[in-house]
Design an enzyme around this catalytic site. Structure first.
Site, short mmCIF file in Angstrom:
data_model
loop_
_atom_site.label_atom_id
_atom_site.label_comp_id
_atom_site.label_asym_id
_atom_site.label_seq_id
_atom_site.Cartn_x
_atom_site.Cartn_y
_atom_site.Cartn_z
N HIS A 191 8.54 3.22 9.01
CA HIS A 191 8.29 2.26 10.09
C HIS A 191 7.06 2.72 10.88
CE1 HIS A 191 9.34 -0.86 12.95
NE2 HIS A 191 9.02 0.00 13.90
N SER A 251 0.84 -1.21 0.00
CA SER A 251 0.00 0.00 0.00
C SER A 251 0.87 1.26 0.00
CB SER A 251 -0.99 -0.01 1.18
OG SER A 251 -0.31 0.11 2.40
N ASN A 252 2.06 1.18 0.58
CA ASN A 252 2.97 2.34 0.52
C ASN A 252 3.59 2.49 -0.87
OD1 ASN A 252 3.31 3.84 3.22
ND2 ASN A 252 3.21 1.67 3.79
N MET A 259 10.93 -6.89 4.20
CA MET A 259 11.12 -7.58 5.47
C MET A 259 12.52 -8.18 5.63
SD MET A 259 8.33 -6.86 6.88
CE MET A 259 8.17 -7.93 8.30
N LEU A 305 16.84 -7.10 6.56
CA LEU A 305 17.84 -6.08 6.87
C LEU A 305 18.70 -5.88 5.63
CD1 LEU A 305 19.22 -6.91 10.42
CD2 LEU A 305 18.02 -4.84 9.70
C1 GRF Z 1 4.08 -0.48 6.66
O1 GRF Z 1 3.29 -0.35 7.82
C2 GRF Z 1 5.47 0.03 6.89
O2 GRF Z 1 5.55 1.02 7.86
C3 GRF Z 1 6.19 -1.20 7.38
O3 GRF Z 1 5.61 -2.26 6.66
C4 GRF Z 1 4.28 -1.93 6.31
C5 GRF Z 1 4.12 -2.19 4.85
O4 GRF Z 1 2.79 -2.10 4.43
N1 GRF Z 1 7.61 -1.07 7.21
P1 GRF Z 1 2.42 -2.06 2.89
O5 GRF Z 1 2.97 -3.33 2.26
O6 GRF Z 1 3.04 -0.82 2.31
O7 GRF Z 1 0.93 -2.03 2.84
#
Ligand code: GRF
Length: 199
Positions: A109, A13-14, A90, A92
């Protein structure tokens, strides 16, 4: 034009928020590549829908992080990527990527760092009983969610919140804050074109 690679492992979604901001002209950049380590992730579909090329890999097909990161770096260089935005990736980031893109990787984050780093920051916030959590955008270093903080926004936690409710409230903020912050970095010239990209 700044060329951005977005790294994601999940729903994306981001990733979508960044693509939408580019398409609406709010973010003056190009999403040049999606890097994804989960071949079934929903984000791949989103990239396809918007014509963004994707580099998709499975870590198990490589002998360790340096091996797949070398391939990623080659792909990024070939596409003249200037800057990396992690969005739910997900893993490092290892030395290979960090040294090739030093100071040019940011992450989002879902907490007010340094509180609740690592996995399930939303669950950690609920467990701790905090009244305020939020969103942090930071530069990436070798640690887990430890790099220099660029932007933060608080999000209230309500008494009867469940995981989904708090996560949705946080994500709504993320989707505005991420494109806006990346655009500000570009405007402030804290993100610049790689030399080969000065066109
Ligand atoms: C988001 O909440 C971001 O802050 C975290 O992982 C999530 C990813 O969500 N790092 P999406 O895949 O962008 O919906």
């Amino acid at each position: 034009m700044i060329q951005i690679a977005v790294f994601a492992s999940g729903s994306g979604s981001n990733f979508q928020a960044l693509v939408d901001a580019v398409e609406s002209g709010e973010l003056n950049a190009r999403i040049a590549l999606l890097v994804c380590d989960r071949p079934n992730a929903r984000v791949i579909e989103r990239a396809r829908e918007h014509g963004v090329p994707a580099f998709i890999f499975s870590a198990k097909d490589y002998d360790g992080k340096a091996h797949f990161e070398r391939e990623i770096v080659a792909e990024l260089e070939q596409r003249e990527v200037d800057f990396i935005a992690l969005a739910g990736y997900m893993r490092l980031i290892g030395d290979t990527l960090l040294s090739a893109f030093e100071g040019r990787i940011v992450n989002i984050h879902p907490s007010l760092l340094p509180a609740f780093p690592g996995v399930d920051a939303v669950g950690q916030a609920l467990e701790a009983g905090v009244k305020v959590s939020g969103v942090t955008i930071h530069f990436v270093d070798a640690g887990m969610d430890t790099g220099q903080i660029i932007a933060q926004q608080a999000v209230p936690v309500f008494e009867d919140d469940n995981h989904e409710q708090l996560q949705n409230r946080i994500q709504k903020v993320e989707h505005e804050l991420y494109p806006k912050t990346v655009e500000e970095l570009i405007q402030r010239r804290e993100i610049h074109l790689c030399q080969s990209n000065e066109r």
